[in-house]
Scaffold this motif. Sequence first.
Motif, PDB file in Angstrom:
ATOM      1  N   GLN A   1      10.065  10.021  -2.244  1.00  0.00           N
ATOM      2  CA  GLN A   1      11.004  11.125  -2.070  1.00  0.00           C
ATOM      3  C   GLN A   1      11.523  11.631  -3.404  1.00  0.00           C
ATOM      4  O   GLN A   1      11.698  12.830  -3.614  1.00  0.00           O
ATOM      5  N   ARG A   2      11.759  10.718  -4.339  1.00  0.00           N
ATOM      6  CA  ARG A   2      12.293  11.140  -5.632  1.00  0.00           C
ATOM      7  C   ARG A   2      11.240  11.835  -6.478  1.00  0.00           C
ATOM      8  O   ARG A   2      11.540  12.773  -7.220  1.00  0.00           O
ATOM      9  N   LEU A   3      10.004  11.363  -6.377  1.00  0.00           N
ATOM     10  CA  LEU A   3       8.939  12.013  -7.136  1.00  0.00           C
ATOM     11  C   LEU A   3       8.617  13.388  -6.582  1.00  0.00           C
ATOM     12  O   LEU A   3       8.146  14.260  -7.314  1.00  0.00           O
ATOM     13  N   ARG A   4       8.858  13.565  -5.305  1.00  0.00           N
ATOM     14  CA  ARG A   4       8.586  14.848  -4.657  1.00  0.00           C
ATOM     15  C   ARG A   4       9.843  15.253  -3.893  1.00  0.00           C
ATOM     16  O   ARG A   4       9.894  15.181  -2.673  1.00  0.00           O
TER      17      ARG A   4
ATOM     18  N   GLY B   1       0.816  -1.210   0.000  1.00  0.00           N
ATOM     19  CA  GLY B   1       0.000   0.000   0.000  1.00  0.00           C
ATOM     20  C   GLY B   1       0.847   1.255   0.000  1.00  0.00           C
ATOM     21  O   GLY B   1       0.542   2.242  -0.684  1.00  0.00           O
ATOM     22  N   HIS B   2       1.949   1.225   0.761  1.00  0.00           N
ATOM     23  CA  HIS B   2       2.848   2.379   0.815  1.00  0.00           C
ATOM     24  C   HIS B   2       3.515   2.609  -0.541  1.00  0.00           C
ATOM     25  O   HIS B   2       3.690   3.757  -0.971  1.00  0.00           O
ATOM     26  N   LEU B   3       3.871   1.536  -1.202  1.00  0.00           N
ATOM     27  CA  LEU B   3       4.493   1.644  -2.523  1.00  0.00           C
ATOM     28  C   LEU B   3       3.518   2.239  -3.536  1.00  0.00           C
ATOM     29  O   LEU B   3       3.877   3.145  -4.301  1.00  0.00           O
ATOM     30  N   VAL B   4       2.300   1.762  -3.548  1.00  0.00           N
ATOM     31  CA  VAL B   4       1.304   2.294  -4.485  1.00  0.00           C
ATOM     32  C   VAL B   4       1.014   3.761  -4.185  1.00  0.00           C
ATOM     33  O   VAL B   4       0.879   4.592  -5.095  1.00  0.00           O
ATOM     34  N   ALA B   5       0.948   4.109  -2.898  1.00  0.00           N
ATOM     35  CA  ALA B   5       0.658   5.499  -2.514  1.00  0.00           C
ATOM     36  C   ALA B   5       1.742   6.458  -2.979  1.00  0.00           C
ATOM     37  O   ALA B   5       1.470   7.635  -3.230  1.00  0.00           O
ATOM     38  N   ALA B   6       2.976   5.980  -3.114  1.00  0.00           N
ATOM     39  CA  ALA B   6       4.070   6.840  -3.553  1.00  0.00           C
ATOM     40  C   ALA B   6       3.795   7.437  -4.930  1.00  0.00           C
ATOM     41  O   ALA B   6       4.219   8.564  -5.231  1.00  0.00           O
ATOM     42  N   PHE B   7       3.063   6.715  -5.752  1.00  0.00           N
ATOM     43  CA  PHE B   7       2.759   7.189  -7.104  1.00  0.00           C
ATOM     44  C   PHE B   7       1.496   8.055  -7.144  1.00  0.00           C
ATOM     45  O   PHE B   7       1.252   8.745  -8.136  1.00  0.00           O
ATOM     46  N   LEU B   8       0.705   8.001  -6.076  1.00  0.00           N
ATOM     47  CA  LEU B   8      -0.558   8.741  -6.060  1.00  0.00           C
ATOM     48  C   LEU B   8      -0.483   9.944  -5.127  1.00  0.00           C
ATOM     49  O   LEU B   8      -0.471  11.087  -5.568  1.00  0.00           O
TER      50      LEU B   8
ATOM     51  N   ALA C   1      10.727  -4.619   1.412  1.00  0.00           N
ATOM     52  CA  ALA C   1      11.223  -4.049   0.156  1.00  0.00           C
ATOM     53  C   ALA C   1      10.201  -3.113  -0.457  1.00  0.00           C
ATOM     54  O   ALA C   1      10.542  -2.030  -0.965  1.00  0.00           O
ATOM     55  N   ALA C   2       8.936  -3.504  -0.421  1.00  0.00           N
ATOM     56  CA  ALA C   2       7.882  -2.657  -0.982  1.00  0.00           C
ATOM     57  C   ALA C   2       7.769  -1.349  -0.211  1.00  0.00           C
ATOM     58  O   ALA C   2       7.654  -0.269  -0.799  1.00  0.00           O
ATOM     59  N   GLY C   3       7.792  -1.442   1.126  1.00  0.00           N
ATOM     60  CA  GLY C   3       7.707  -0.230   1.932  1.00  0.00           C
ATOM     61  C   GLY C   3       8.879   0.698   1.714  1.00  0.00           C
ATOM     62  O   GLY C   3       8.721   1.914   1.590  1.00  0.00           O
ATOM     63  N   THR C   4      10.088   0.112   1.644  1.00  0.00           N
ATOM     64  CA  THR C   4      11.288   0.926   1.399  1.00  0.00           C
ATOM     65  C   THR C   4      11.244   1.562   0.016  1.00  0.00           C
ATOM     66  O   THR C   4      11.577   2.743  -0.149  1.00  0.00           O
ATOM     67  N   ALA C   5      10.838   0.787  -0.978  1.00  0.00           N
ATOM     68  CA  ALA C   5      10.728   1.326  -2.334  1.00  0.00           C
ATOM     69  C   ALA C   5       9.723   2.461  -2.384  1.00  0.00           C
ATOM     70  O   ALA C   5       9.938   3.478  -3.061  1.00  0.00           O
ATOM     71  N   GLY C   6       8.623   2.306  -1.649  1.00  0.00           N
ATOM     72  CA  GLY C   6       7.634   3.375  -1.607  1.00  0.00           C
ATOM     73  C   GLY C   6       8.197   4.657  -1.031  1.00  0.00           C
ATOM     74  O   GLY C   6       7.934   5.752  -1.540  1.00  0.00           O
ATOM     75  N   ARG C   7       8.989   4.514   0.031  1.00  0.00           N
ATOM     76  CA  ARG C   7       9.584   5.709   0.634  1.00  0.00           C
ATOM     77  C   ARG C   7      10.573   6.370  -0.318  1.00  0.00           C
ATOM     78  O   ARG C   7      10.553   7.585  -0.511  1.00  0.00           O
TER      79      ARG C   7
END
Length: 513
Positions: free
Chosen positions: A187-190, A32-39, A177-183
């Motif tokens: 950060q990179r997208l924003r 969920g955290h990974l998906v939220a990173a894109f939204l 891994a998913a949670g870390t990737a989301g973080r």
Amino acid sequence: MIRRIGFTHRPMSRTAAAAATTAAAAVVLGVGHLVAAFLDPTSSPFFVLGATVVDRTPKWLKDNAIRWFGTNDKLALAITMGVVMVAAAALIGQVTRRKLALGACCLGGLGLVVAVLALSRPTATPLFAIPAVVGTCAGIAALCALFLVPADAGRQAGPTRRGFLLALGVVVAGAAAAGTAGRVIGQRLRDIGADRAAFVLPRVADPIPPVTPEMDLSVPGLTRFITPAADFYRIDTALQLPSLTRDRWRLRIHGMVDREIRLDFDELSARQAVESLITLTCVSNEVGGGLAGTATWTGYRLADLLREAGPARDADMVLSRSIDGFTASTPLAAILDNPDALLAVAMNGDALPVANGYPARMIVPGLYGYVSATKWVVDLELTRFDRAAAYWTERGWADRAPIKTASRIDVPAAFAKLPAGPVTVAGVAWAQGRGITAVEVQVDDGPWQQATLAAAYSIDTWRQWTWVWNASPGTHSLRVRAVDATGTVQTDVRTTPFPDGATGRHSRVVTVR
């Protein structure tokens, strides 16, 4: 067919079942955290749950959390939530031991609840439900995989220990891994760090006077007159710090106005900037507490912005809104009558720290922060107190909250062991909007003694004070009280911060040898 190929759902031990469902719950949060990173980072299931807990926690518990943990209240909340989630997942595990479908339904039901909560957030869009839905689907898949681990050939026992532990490790690693990737992706997208680094301090036409040594005394242990940004207190409702870059920031001024105004950051920066040196205080500050700080704020006069919009004659309140949905109710007169009320973009000569409102926040002298100092502000609605209510006023706090006269002993430290003879007692006092004219110190039940005040900077900043005490052996109680410019002596009546700020006199017990 399932049994023939070596897969079966057989009873697990209680420990293994709890571990399996806990790992599945971690997948829900991580994916969920990974998906939220894109939204939108605030749509992450963990932050949705955290924000919901913050909003619905009883007042007494919030007050105690701030009292117990201070500015670490967010960390304490995250740890508590983690413990509760593990306990809930372990409970689901006991249901799942014999009925996998029932456990999957429990996990799915919780995911649906999180999706509904996400859609109820103040800034939510329909996309806010997606992280919870996708995360829950991944979690159910992980749960099924862990409960359908290959069994040993020819045995009727449950999953092999080795196979289960291997599968469990893979699931936990995948969740992490998913949670870390989301973080990282978020950060990179924003990239708020790069945006802050590119910030250029606006030029001020009329710089404020400097702080002199007579205002900032060199007493070891005494609070410095200007608080470094890194040490400035942080109390807010944001579990996840907003990542709002300058190019995405917009300010809307609307409501009871002649004309609606919309500004982007470039349009704001084209205006004439000003400076103000102001002490901020949190309404949650206990007597003698540290939830106060002074800084140089650079920004743009709020009164000028509001007058351009043309406030209606019967408007009496500015309802400010943060990008994360938080609202504050500020008396309109407190802004129009004070040229130091700012839409601040810099603090102590640098861009605002993200935790203190980057890229823009409100600063209104003389009022507690919950009605005046909205961080990450994007909306100013002119309205009336009898028509609208803000986040904290809806929860019982006062809608108007002028700062009360307060004083604090910084040195000596509480329960200090001191040598007999001359001892320097020192601290700070504040009464924003009025100023401090006297500070007095009492030892035990003796007479009040006049302290020496440092030079005053303005009525909107705190004032340091010192007093030399000829200490005699024994255990003693030191007390302090301040007098503001109206002649009012700080009350000795002890009250809690709710509903409009704590009162009482700070004291410290020391031992003189």
